[in-house]
Scaffold this motif. Sequence first.
Motif, PDB file in Angstrom:
ATOM      1  N   TYR A   2      -3.409   1.405  -8.135  1.00 16.11           N
ATOM      2  CA  TYR A   2      -4.275   1.761  -7.007  1.00 16.11           C
ATOM      3  C   TYR A   2      -4.717   0.518  -6.233  1.00 16.11           C
ATOM      4  CZ  TYR A   2      -4.430   6.494  -8.831  1.00 16.11           C
ATOM      5  OH  TYR A   2      -4.073   7.749  -9.263  1.00 16.11           O
ATOM      6  N   ASN A   3      -4.863  -0.604  -6.921  1.00 13.71           N
ATOM      7  CA  ASN A   3      -5.271  -1.832  -6.234  1.00 13.71           C
ATOM      8  C   ASN A   3      -4.252  -2.236  -5.179  1.00 13.71           C
ATOM      9  OD1 ASN A   3      -7.713  -2.090  -7.543  1.00 13.71           O
ATOM     10  ND2 ASN A   3      -6.864  -3.332  -9.192  1.00 13.71           N
ATOM     11  N   ALA A   4      -2.963  -1.972  -5.430  1.00 16.64           N
ATOM     12  CA  ALA A   4      -1.930  -2.268  -4.431  1.00 16.64           C
ATOM     13  C   ALA A   4      -2.184  -1.449  -3.168  1.00 16.64           C
ATOM     14  CB  ALA A   4      -0.544  -1.965  -4.995  1.00 16.64           C
ATOM     15  N   PHE A   5      -2.594  -0.205  -3.339  1.00 20.35           N
ATOM     16  CA  PHE A   5      -2.883   0.640  -2.172  1.00 20.35           C
ATOM     17  C   PHE A   5      -4.169   0.207  -1.476  1.00 20.35           C
ATOM     18  CE2 PHE A   5      -4.453   4.508  -0.056  1.00 20.35           C
ATOM     19  CZ  PHE A   5      -3.407   4.667   0.851  1.00 20.35           C
ATOM     20  N   PHE A   6      -5.173  -0.169  -2.251  1.00 23.17           N
ATOM     21  CA  PHE A   6      -6.420  -0.638  -1.634  1.00 23.17           C
ATOM     22  C   PHE A   6      -6.160  -1.904  -0.813  1.00 23.17           C
ATOM     23  CE2 PHE A   6      -8.694   1.308  -5.539  1.00 23.17           C
ATOM     24  CZ  PHE A   6      -8.644   2.577  -4.969  1.00 23.17           C
ATOM     25  N   ASP A   7      -5.343  -2.811  -1.341  1.00 15.90           N
ATOM     26  CA  ASP A   7      -4.981  -4.024  -0.603  1.00 15.90           C
ATOM     27  C   ASP A   7      -4.211  -3.677   0.669  1.00 15.90           C
ATOM     28  OD1 ASP A   7      -6.203  -5.577  -2.537  1.00 15.90           O
ATOM     29  OD2 ASP A   7      -4.323  -6.081  -3.562  1.00 15.90           O
ATOM     30  N   TYR A   8      -3.334  -2.703   0.562  1.00 14.66           N
ATOM     31  CA  TYR A   8      -2.557  -2.232   1.720  1.00 14.66           C
ATOM     32  C   TYR A   8      -3.487  -1.701   2.811  1.00 14.66           C
ATOM     33  CZ  TYR A   8       0.674   0.837   4.273  1.00 14.66           C
ATOM     34  OH  TYR A   8       1.405   1.479   5.249  1.00 14.66           O
ATOM     35  N   LEU A   9      -4.473  -0.902   2.418  1.00 17.05           N
ATOM     36  CA  LEU A   9      -5.414  -0.359   3.403  1.00 17.05           C
ATOM     37  C   LEU A   9      -6.153  -1.461   4.146  1.00 17.05           C
ATOM     38  CD1 LEU A   9      -7.068   2.747   1.689  1.00 17.05           C
ATOM     39  CD2 LEU A   9      -5.661   2.717   3.746  1.00 17.05           C
ATOM     40  N   LYS A  10      -6.471  -2.552   3.446  1.00 16.21           N
ATOM     41  CA  LYS A  10      -7.184  -3.675   4.087  1.00 16.21           C
ATOM     42  C   LYS A  10      -6.366  -4.277   5.232  1.00 16.21           C
ATOM     43  CE  LYS A  10      -9.716  -5.108  -0.026  1.00 16.21           C
ATOM     44  NZ  LYS A  10      -9.805  -6.136  -1.079  1.00 16.21           N
ATOM     45  N   LYS A  11      -5.032  -4.223   5.117  1.00 17.46           N
ATOM     46  CA  LYS A  11      -4.172  -4.769   6.180  1.00 17.46           C
ATOM     47  C   LYS A  11      -4.252  -3.942   7.458  1.00 17.46           C
ATOM     48  CE  LYS A  11      -0.593  -5.998   2.905  1.00 17.46           C
ATOM     49  NZ  LYS A  11       0.810  -5.776   2.577  1.00 17.46           N
ATOM     50  N   TYR A  12      -4.557  -2.649   7.309  1.00 17.26           N
ATOM     51  CA  TYR A  12      -4.512  -1.735   8.448  1.00 17.26           C
ATOM     52  C   TYR A  12      -5.863  -1.217   8.890  1.00 17.26           C
ATOM     53  CZ  TYR A  12       0.510  -1.725   7.947  1.00 17.26           C
ATOM     54  OH  TYR A  12       1.821  -2.116   7.884  1.00 17.26           O
TER      55      TYR A  12
END
Length: 194
Positions: A2-12
């Motif tokens: 899930y941390n990979a997805f949370f980091d992804y959201l920060k980019k967008y």
Amino acid sequence: MYNAFFDYLKKYSATPLSGEDKAMIRRNFTPFKLKRKEYFLQAGDICMDYGFVVNGAMRMYSVDDKGQEHIIRLGLEDWWMGDRESFFNRIPSRYNIDALEPCELLVLKREGDAELMEKVPAYTEMKLKLDQAAEIAHNRRLTSALSDTAGKRYADLIERYPAFAERFPQHIIASYLGVNKDTLSRVKRKLKLK
């Protein structure tokens, strides 16, 4: 995962995720694994899940009456895979989606997508930006397919997505570009000579 997805959201999204937002994301996304060559979706089935690729490589393709595969989309880490038309309209898909490498995904159902769009501002912001980017990429690819040489299409692809050349076999890249692998070999030789 899930941390990979949370980091992804920060980019967008400039909107920070609250603890409640993260909990809602965890409730709506389910970890899912695919082995190499395993299907995520088969033509004729309804796409019930949309996947965020945490690890691995995937392809989305159709097969014509002659058995020829036509690659529609390729996906690596931080990409989304699914048939949007089938997912949202609940109609049978025309496409197959399978894993070219072992994959780890976070999958989401349509109802989960609707809930996150309604209640998690960072998710909504990300989806809007991705829709814009997808429209731009689709139009570029269509224009390129209609008017650019195979050499230009390949050079543009490798410039924009250098990992594709390292992760996908030549016949997959050729199909994605709409050429046969012999044509792609000639294109690559010409580019090396320059």
